[in-house]
Enzyme design. Sequence first.
Site, mmCIF file in Angstrom:
data_model
loop_
_atom_site.group_PDB
_atom_site.id
_atom_site.type_symbol
_atom_site.label_atom_id
_atom_site.label_comp_id
_atom_site.label_asym_id
_atom_site.label_seq_id
_atom_site.Cartn_x
_atom_site.Cartn_y
_atom_site.Cartn_z
ATOM 1 N N ARG A 158 0.820 -1.206 0.000
ATOM 2 C CA ARG A 158 0.000 0.000 0.000
ATOM 3 C C ARG A 158 0.857 1.260 0.000
ATOM 4 O O ARG A 158 0.478 2.290 -0.579
ATOM 5 C CB ARG A 158 -0.889 -0.033 1.243
ATOM 6 N N LYS A 173 10.084 0.242 7.628
ATOM 7 C CA LYS A 173 10.270 -0.300 8.964
ATOM 8 C C LYS A 173 9.025 -1.108 9.326
ATOM 9 O O LYS A 173 7.990 -0.535 9.688
ATOM 10 C CB LYS A 173 10.488 0.778 10.011
ATOM 11 N N PRO A 174 9.096 -2.439 9.241
ATOM 12 C CA PRO A 174 7.968 -3.251 9.685
ATOM 13 C C PRO A 174 7.863 -3.239 11.203
ATOM 14 O O PRO A 174 8.820 -2.903 11.908
ATOM 15 C CB PRO A 174 8.311 -4.646 9.159
ATOM 16 N N GLU A 176 7.936 -4.578 14.893
ATOM 17 C CA GLU A 176 8.882 -5.538 15.466
ATOM 18 C C GLU A 176 8.274 -6.911 15.711
ATOM 19 O O GLU A 176 8.997 -7.913 15.786
ATOM 20 C CB GLU A 176 9.474 -4.998 16.767
ATOM 21 N N GLN A 211 12.340 6.895 15.433
ATOM 22 C CA GLN A 211 12.680 8.304 15.607
ATOM 23 C C GLN A 211 13.868 8.686 14.754
ATOM 24 O O GLN A 211 13.908 9.769 14.150
ATOM 25 C CB GLN A 211 12.962 8.584 17.083
ATOM 26 N N SER A 227 -1.163 3.172 15.779
ATOM 27 C CA SER A 227 -2.081 3.713 16.774
ATOM 28 C C SER A 227 -2.048 5.235 16.778
ATOM 29 O O SER A 227 -1.112 5.861 16.253
ATOM 30 C CB SER A 227 -1.707 3.194 18.163
ATOM 31 N N GLU A 248 -2.186 7.074 9.004
ATOM 32 C CA GLU A 248 -3.398 6.252 9.028
ATOM 33 C C GLU A 248 -3.441 5.596 10.393
ATOM 34 O O GLU A 248 -2.754 4.607 10.644
ATOM 35 C CB GLU A 248 -3.359 5.229 7.885
ATOM 36 N N CYS A 282 -8.264 -1.982 11.492
ATOM 37 C CA CYS A 282 -8.543 -0.639 11.991
ATOM 38 C C CYS A 282 -9.973 -0.200 11.716
ATOM 39 O O CYS A 282 -10.511 0.647 12.434
ATOM 40 C CB CYS A 282 -7.549 0.361 11.419
ATOM 41 N N ARG A 331 -4.330 -6.406 27.040
ATOM 42 C CA ARG A 331 -5.162 -5.204 26.978
ATOM 43 C C ARG A 331 -6.632 -5.569 26.754
ATOM 44 O O ARG A 331 -7.533 -4.958 27.339
ATOM 45 C CB ARG A 331 -4.675 -4.288 25.855
ATOM 46 N N HIS A 447 -8.622 5.553 1.708
ATOM 47 C CA HIS A 447 -8.646 5.123 3.102
ATOM 48 C C HIS A 447 -8.022 6.216 3.949
ATOM 49 O O HIS A 447 -6.805 6.412 3.929
ATOM 50 C CB HIS A 447 -7.863 3.812 3.238
#
Length: 477
Positions: A158, A173-174, A176, A211, A227, A248, A282, A331, A447
């Site tokens: 995407r 960066k996938p 972890e 970062q 998130s 997103e 999501c 959670r 989207h």
Amino acid sequence: MDSYKCFIAGEWVGATGGGMLPVENPATGEIFAQVPACTAEDARRAIDAAEEARVAWAMLPPIERAGYLYKIAEGLAAERDHFARLLVAEQGKTLDEAGFEVDDTVRYMTYAAEAARRIQGEIFPADAPNEQLYIYRVPYGVTIGICAYNYPLALIGRKLGPALVTGNTMVLKPHEATPVTGVEFCRIVEAAGVPKGVVGLVTGSGADLGQALVEDPRTRLVSVTGSIRAGQAIARAASHNLAALSLELGGNAPFIVLKDADIDAAVEAAVIARFANAGQVCICNESVLVEEAVADEFTDKLLKRAAEVRLADPMRNAGMGPVSTAGSLSRIEELVARAVSSGAEVALGGKRGVGDFARGHYYEPTILLGATGDSPAVAEELFGPVMPIVRIPDYEAALAITNSRPDGLSAYLWTRNPSVYMDAIQRMETGTIFLNKGIVGYIQGYHNGHKQSGLGGEDGIHGIEGYLQKRTVYMKY
């Protein structure tokens, strides 16, 4: 255990310092692979390569760039079964769902390639004689693609397809928890002959690596799926170099069922939209808001249909797999416990898997009754296989609950009343509305989220345009 490397400057390399991170199978709890624990130095090396490659890549005609994307799509399709099994092993979705994800990734890459001849500029009349005013669409340069764990392969397609066809380079960066399919994807990139540095991939955990990628002064655009909290942190980091953002982020989609709805169709759609990928989508149905007049009928039918969804070994396609991480499982448990303590009742499920499912991150398909709009499991995004049912007096009450939330990614509305759904199109504060429709995402759509659910968006022509910036030219001749 399989050991993997990162893909930097067209080479397979380990992390600076040699550190490795384990990758867990969420269905068994076993460690089946390890990937490099990349550092800020590795991020810098990947961006070095992307920066070095960007000018030559941008100068290629778009149709030549598209040729590489077609080759990637063909290579991925040829190894569909291999990638599907990798997705099951590291993410936990069922084998059928994993196969569909591979297919979607092929479609994302193909759609992006097909856009090569549709990149458009504009010509406007000038205010003086012998002048011309042009607006060009040009690439940003070095871009970063940060992916969530729920669709580790499709999110790469995407982001990467649109970035590359428009002339950008990208460092991936996938997440972890799910890095293996991303690493294996870069093997397909290498086989397609993509020039060195155009695509890079680094693996690692925590905010430090992300970062370093985002704050590098050569980073010009950051595309993130994750998130709301992660998006806020990345936005702060990107402010250092004023990089463009495509965020997103999370959502808390209500599934609104009004008294004139097709109840049977709504029940089926509600179950699929909640328990697909163990609720880790999501735009999933996060809670049902059902009008009081049909609440009993809807709830009875929903409980019967949801009881048919069973925990299963995801490799065997018999039902629903685990959630992807131990943190997610904890959670979900916490939110259900808080909802019960605030007055909700567990009508189905409500606990971790037992027996054959005790080892992995399994949580039973769960229905909560007696919830209210401010119940923890309703007010907060669950991102798991739990469906709270809230009885509402009418459409206005459902709209008030929906619009009171800080996020606004998607919502479902079931009604046959044109006045109601036309009102919702204007007043419902979400990026996507599913009207008498279950969960779906067409590649030619768009989207995006409203409010805290993000900035920018992906898919379709607008997703392609998101990887292009404008350049205005005043020309006298």
